[in-house]
Design a protein around this motif. Structure first.
Motif, PDB file in Angstrom:
ATOM      1  N   LEU A 203      10.066   8.727 -53.566  1.00 45.89           N
ATOM      2  CA  LEU A 203      10.928   8.366 -52.440  1.00 45.89           C
ATOM      3  C   LEU A 203      10.077   7.972 -51.236  1.00 45.89           C
ATOM      4  O   LEU A 203       8.960   8.471 -51.075  1.00 45.89           O
ATOM      5  CB  LEU A 203      11.832   9.541 -52.063  1.00 45.89           C
ATOM      6  CG  LEU A 203      12.803  10.011 -53.148  1.00 45.89           C
ATOM      7  CD1 LEU A 203      13.542  11.263 -52.680  1.00 45.89           C
ATOM      8  CD2 LEU A 203      13.779   8.916 -53.519  1.00 45.89           C
ATOM      9  N   LYS A 204      10.612   7.090 -50.394  1.00 46.45           N
ATOM     10  CA  LYS A 204       9.876   6.678 -49.198  1.00 46.45           C
ATOM     11  C   LYS A 204       9.618   7.871 -48.287  1.00 46.45           C
ATOM     12  O   LYS A 204       8.580   7.962 -47.645  1.00 46.45           O
ATOM     13  CB  LYS A 204      10.633   5.581 -48.450  1.00 46.45           C
ATOM     14  CG  LYS A 204      10.575   4.256 -49.157  1.00 46.45           C
ATOM     15  CD  LYS A 204      11.188   3.151 -48.333  1.00 46.45           C
ATOM     16  CE  LYS A 204      11.023   1.838 -49.072  1.00 46.45           C
ATOM     17  NZ  LYS A 204      11.562   0.713 -48.319  1.00 46.45           N
ATOM     18  N   ASP A 205      10.569   8.772 -48.251  1.00 48.83           N
ATOM     19  CA  ASP A 205      10.411   9.965 -47.437  1.00 48.83           C
ATOM     20  C   ASP A 205      11.354  11.036 -47.955  1.00 48.83           C
ATOM     21  O   ASP A 205      12.387  10.717 -48.549  1.00 48.83           O
ATOM     22  CB  ASP A 205      10.718   9.654 -45.969  1.00 48.83           C
ATOM     23  CG  ASP A 205      10.058  10.635 -45.011  1.00 48.83           C
ATOM     24  OD1 ASP A 205       9.368  11.566 -45.473  1.00 48.83           O
ATOM     25  OD2 ASP A 205      10.232  10.468 -43.791  1.00 48.83           O
ATOM     26  N   GLU A 206      11.008  12.272 -47.726  1.00 51.84           N
ATOM     27  CA  GLU A 206      11.846  13.383 -48.183  1.00 51.84           C
ATOM     28  C   GLU A 206      13.235  13.256 -47.563  1.00 51.84           C
ATOM     29  O   GLU A 206      13.382  12.981 -46.382  1.00 51.84           O
ATOM     30  CB  GLU A 206      11.208  14.714 -47.771  1.00 51.84           C
ATOM     31  CG  GLU A 206      11.803  15.901 -48.453  1.00 51.84           C
ATOM     32  CD  GLU A 206      10.990  17.165 -48.215  1.00 51.84           C
ATOM     33  OE1 GLU A 206      11.256  18.141 -48.921  1.00 51.84           O
ATOM     34  OE2 GLU A 206      10.122  17.170 -47.337  1.00 51.84           O
ATOM     35  N   GLY A 207      14.255  13.382 -48.397  1.00 42.82           N
ATOM     36  CA  GLY A 207      15.627  13.292 -47.929  1.00 42.82           C
ATOM     37  C   GLY A 207      16.197  11.885 -47.959  1.00 42.82           C
ATOM     38  O   GLY A 207      17.382  11.698 -47.749  1.00 42.82           O
ATOM     39  N   GLU A 208      15.365  10.877 -48.194  1.00 46.04           N
ATOM     40  CA  GLU A 208      15.846   9.501 -48.281  1.00 46.04           C
ATOM     41  C   GLU A 208      16.188   9.164 -49.726  1.00 46.04           C
ATOM     42  O   GLU A 208      15.753   9.836 -50.648  1.00 46.04           O
ATOM     43  CB  GLU A 208      14.758   8.517 -47.802  1.00 46.04           C
ATOM     44  CG  GLU A 208      14.579   8.485 -46.309  1.00 46.04           C
ATOM     45  CD  GLU A 208      13.711   7.303 -45.884  1.00 46.04           C
ATOM     46  OE1 GLU A 208      13.613   6.317 -46.633  1.00 46.04           O
ATOM     47  OE2 GLU A 208      13.150   7.389 -44.789  1.00 46.04           O
TER      48      GLU A 208
END
Length: 134
Positions: free
Chosen positions: A25-30
């Motif tokens: 993922l591009k960032d955690e939560g995304e």
């Protein structure tokens, strides 16, 4: 314990790279992923499990890679790929085992196991594996 990698998101809470079915993922939560970047093993799920867990985990990530490849979702690269790696290994005089070498090791282990009434007899030293593979 896994550690962060440069250029990849990392969760300090779980010591893993955030992902969906192995797609980073591009960032955690995304929900958006980094195309062509995948994770497996402890870096994917944390320091848990046994060899069988890692195999199943790797297969799931592998299925994501195949799916992305078939759908054209893996970005093109100007890097040399496998040919470049082989050239670099040769330049550095590093012995490596290709698919044919791995198959030779597998066949030897199975044949040795049959002689002993077992499914396989593992070659346990790197030297013995390289003698069979190269």
């Amino acid at each position: 314990k896994s550690e962060a990698m440069s250029g990849s998101p990392f969760s300090l809470k779980s010591n893993t790279i955030p992902h969906t079915v192995g797609r980073v993922l591009k960032d955690e939560g995304e929900k958006a992923t980094l195309p062509g970047l995948y994770v497996s093993g402890w870096l994917k799920r944390g320091p848990t499990g046994i060899i069988g867990t890692n195999i199943a985990d790797g297969q799931l990530t592998g299925m994501s890679i195949i799916e992305d490849w078939e759908q054209g979702n893996i970005p093109k690269s100007d890097k040399e790929g496998g040919a470049g790696l082989k050239s670099l290994l040769k330049e550095r005089n590093v012995a490596y085992v290709d698919a044919a070498g791995w198959k030779a090791i597998d066949e030897k282990e199975v044949a040795d196991g049959e002689k002993a009434g077992r499914p396989r007899r593992k070659l346990v030293s790197i030297d013995s594996m390289l003698q069979v593979a190269l």
